[in-house]
Design an enzyme around this catalytic site. Sequence first.
Site: not given
Ligand code: BV8
Length: 232
Positions: A54, A87-88, A105, A172, A197, A215
Amino acid sequence: MGEQIVILTGAGISAESGLGTFRDEGGLWAQHRIEDVATPEGFERNPELVLGFYNQRRAEAAAATPNAAHVALTALEAKHEVLIVTQNVDGLHEAAGAQNVLHMHGSLAQAMCAACAARWEAPMVMQVSDPCPHCGAQATRPDIVWFGEIPYGMEKIDAALSKATLFAAIGTSGNVYPAAGFVAEARRLGLPTVEMNLEPSAGHSLFDDLRLGPASETVPAWVNELAAKSTS
Ligand code: BV8
């Protein structure tokens, strides 16, 4: 007043500001294992590694500047009621002047104490030996929501969705819940939904409108379209 808009943003909106995304080619999850750097267990196991991860991202975020997408969203706030749910953990929406930003987040700019839950402005470099300014425990951590932890602002997000007239998701991949579930909630509420996206997200089929491209192009175009609509 114009629309009431809830906008979910992800790492893609900050990509053109030079900040890494997670799941793209060579992204953060290609360089680090999620379970090592973005879970409470990983922090427990190796706090130096996690604080280092971090600290690196905090330095990169501090050196980054908002791009045309962040700036365009700020302009929306002048004509519409907008809640940016990001989420950022970077501060680029605020750096672009956005007033109504919810970091579901957490944020690199905040630190917290794992012992007493006090929060304060994070130093640029966090060390394991730093004592909590409130209780003195050496239990300081980034104020970031890790996997398995409860995201911030869920009630506020639900309330905003229930009175919204439009839902947008920008940059996202739709992999992480509960954020990835907001579009389904928006549809259940009968809201129009738009996704901007580089590639279709995991939930793209739930969006009425999909605008592919960087974006910095798709977001200003969308904002201009909204402006034209609200003056007609
Ligand atoms: C929770 C830390 C309970 C911060 C992060 C099984 C099924 C469903 C859910 C779960 C499961 N097992 C576990 C879970 C829950 C879990 C989860 O979802 N896991 C996933 C992987 C399956 N979630 C949790 O644990 C959450 N907590 O569920 O608690 C609860 C629920 C409800 C209510 C109360 C309690 C906690 C989640 C937070 C985890 N922390 N990171 C950090 O270090 O930054 S998550 C991490 O992923 C980041 O925070 C980030 O924001 C997040 C999502 O990623 P994206 O932002 O989407 O980024 P990514 O790289 O994936 O995608 C980028 C996108 O941009 C792409 O589409 C790309 O094409 C596009 N792009 C790229 N360049 C461009 C662009 N678009 C436009 N222009 C460009 N130039």
